[in-house]
Design a protein around this motif. Structure first.
Motif, PDB file in Angstrom:
ATOM      1  N   UNK A 185       1.520  10.529  -9.741  1.00  0.00           N
ATOM      2  CA  UNK A 185       0.741   9.321  -9.513  1.00  0.00           C
ATOM      3  C   UNK A 185       1.614   8.143  -9.113  1.00  0.00           C
ATOM      4  N   UNK A 186       2.758   7.994  -9.731  1.00  0.00           N
ATOM      5  CA  UNK A 186       3.661   6.892  -9.409  1.00  0.00           C
ATOM      6  C   UNK A 186       4.213   7.023  -8.005  1.00  0.00           C
ATOM      7  N   UNK A 187       4.588   8.246  -7.617  1.00  0.00           N
ATOM      8  CA  UNK A 187       5.078   8.462  -6.254  1.00  0.00           C
ATOM      9  C   UNK A 187       3.984   8.143  -5.244  1.00  0.00           C
ATOM     10  N   UNK A 188       2.772   8.600  -5.519  1.00  0.00           N
ATOM     11  CA  UNK A 188       1.657   8.346  -4.598  1.00  0.00           C
ATOM     12  C   UNK A 188       1.396   6.851  -4.439  1.00  0.00           C
ATOM     13  N   UNK A 189       1.301   6.144  -5.558  1.00  0.00           N
ATOM     14  CA  UNK A 189       0.960   4.722  -5.487  1.00  0.00           C
ATOM     15  C   UNK A 189       2.091   3.879  -4.900  1.00  0.00           C
ATOM     16  N   UNK A 190       3.325   4.147  -5.321  1.00  0.00           N
ATOM     17  CA  UNK A 190       4.447   3.284  -4.955  1.00  0.00           C
ATOM     18  C   UNK A 190       5.059   3.596  -3.596  1.00  0.00           C
ATOM     19  N   UNK A 191       5.015   4.866  -3.201  1.00  0.00           N
ATOM     20  CA  UNK A 191       5.721   5.258  -1.977  1.00  0.00           C
ATOM     21  C   UNK A 191       4.813   5.631  -0.822  1.00  0.00           C
ATOM     22  N   UNK A 192       3.529   5.868  -1.094  1.00  0.00           N
ATOM     23  CA  UNK A 192       2.630   6.283  -0.023  1.00  0.00           C
ATOM     24  C   UNK A 192       1.415   5.381   0.111  1.00  0.00           C
ATOM     25  N   UNK A 193       0.614   5.265  -0.942  1.00  0.00           N
ATOM     26  CA  UNK A 193      -0.600   4.452  -0.850  1.00  0.00           C
ATOM     27  C   UNK A 193      -0.272   3.003  -0.526  1.00  0.00           C
ATOM     28  N   UNK A 194       0.802   2.476  -1.088  1.00  0.00           N
ATOM     29  CA  UNK A 194       1.182   1.084  -0.832  1.00  0.00           C
ATOM     30  C   UNK A 194       1.556   0.854   0.630  1.00  0.00           C
ATOM     31  N   UNK A 195       1.948   1.935   1.311  1.00  0.00           N
ATOM     32  CA  UNK A 195       2.306   1.847   2.732  1.00  0.00           C
ATOM     33  C   UNK A 195       1.190   2.361   3.635  1.00  0.00           C
ATOM     34  N   UNK A 196       0.079   2.785   3.027  1.00  0.00           N
ATOM     35  CA  UNK A 196      -1.031   3.317   3.800  1.00  0.00           C
ATOM     36  C   UNK A 196      -0.730   4.658   4.443  1.00  0.00           C
ATOM     37  N   UNK A 197       0.153   5.455   3.817  1.00  0.00           N
ATOM     38  CA  UNK A 197       0.566   6.735   4.392  1.00  0.00           C
ATOM     39  C   UNK A 197       0.032   7.908   3.558  1.00  0.00           C
TER      40      UNK A 197
END
Length: 309
Positions: A185-197
């Motif tokens: 969840x942290x990887x998804x939110x911080x590294x992907x969702x926050x960048x729209x990827x």
């Protein structure tokens, strides 16, 4: 020597009187969950359901693989660790802590049993995988109750394994709530969702028990990954193979791998589903959607599940 795969472990459980095979046809709606729950409560054997109603592609189900056993509360875990099945909790804990002091890095290999069958995007059908509806109050069929999800920070960064119960929401999607403290969840939110990827993911079903046990541990992020902990528990490197659609590495001898992406703008209603102690609080929630684009699996795959609570 470590168990080569889930099937070898199940054979060893059977040799110890800790697993039975049920050939009578069973229903994935409540029946398999009720059987697994009762066996866990009474300290029964693990169970392999070899004939599942509506099953396709040779899929069978297994449950209770590391729960309370016939010979004691920790007998199945002891078999997984290859120590005396009669070991008590202090002995099991001592052995796990001793092994964890020496993490072992995984080893990449060129192929593996999990690649025996490749199912391309147009043929993906999660509803054909016999995901069980475990409890009467569940929101639907949960496929990943004894599986783990793999994600990695961009650029080959931190590799995360988490046990996340995900519900089948369509032929090619799963959905579930990503806890704030989960590494995936942290990887998804911080590294992907926050960048729209979109975030690449893999879901591992039917790995050796030490791998799924390691994935369920709560660890402080640092120099050790759960893949290394799995290696330490089995006392040799976990053999890993590259996914079909991404650079993610997954256990080569697993029964099945689901691959795809999590898209930042996709959500779905999921649940309710009980937590570890068997209680459901509230109703449905908004969950993150996992779009499955490819499935690889062994011939006649065995899919383990856990009747949570």
């Amino acid at each position: 020597m470590a168990h080569f795969d889930l099937r070898e472990f199940m054979d060893k459980l059977e040799a110890e009187g800790e697993l039975c095979r049920i050939d009578k046809k069973v229903d994935t709606y409540l029946e398999v969950g009720a059987i697994a729950q009762r066996l866990a409560e009474r300290g029964g054997p693990a169970v392999h359901f070899t004939s599942v109603k509506g099953s396709k592609n040779g899929v069978t189900l297994a449950a209770g693989l590391v729960g309370r056993g016939m010979k004691g509360l920790w007998s199945k875990v002891s078999v997984a660790l290859e120590i005396d099945p009669a070991s008590d909790y202090p002995k099991v804990l001592e052995e796990v802590l001793r092994r964890r002091e020496s993490p072992i890095r995984p080893m990449e290999v060129g192929g593996g049993q999990c690649k025996e069958v490749v199912v391309e995007a147009d043929s993906v059908n999660l509803k054909a995988l016999s995901a069980p509806h475990l409890h009467e109050g569940d929101g639907g069929e949960y496929l990943t109750t004894w599986a783990f999800t793999v994600a990695q920070e961009p650029g080959g960064g931190y590799l995360a394994w988490d046990v996340l119960p995900l519900m089948v929401t369509s032929k090619n999607t799963l959905a579930g709530v990503l806890p704030k403290d989960s590494a995936v969840g942290q990887i998804y939110r911080n590294s992907y969702a926050s960048e729209g990827k979109p975030m690449p993911f893999a879901i591992v079903l039917g790995a050796v028990p030490t791998a799924t046990m390691a994935a369920s541990f709560r660890i402080r992020r640092g120099s050790t990954t759960k893949a290394e902990i799995a290696g330490s528990l089995q006392r040799e490197p976990v053999q890993m193979v590259k996914c079909e659609l991404s650079d993610l590495l997954v256990p080569a001898s697993a029964e099945m791998i689901l691959e795809g992406v999590v898209k930042p703008d996709a959500t779905a209603e999921v649940g309710p589903f009980p937590g570890s102690f068997g209680y459901s609080a509230g109703g449905a929630e908004e969950g993150t959607v996992f779009e499955v684009q490819t499935i690889t699996h062994r011939k006649d795959p065995v899919i383990p599940f856990c009747s949570w609570g």
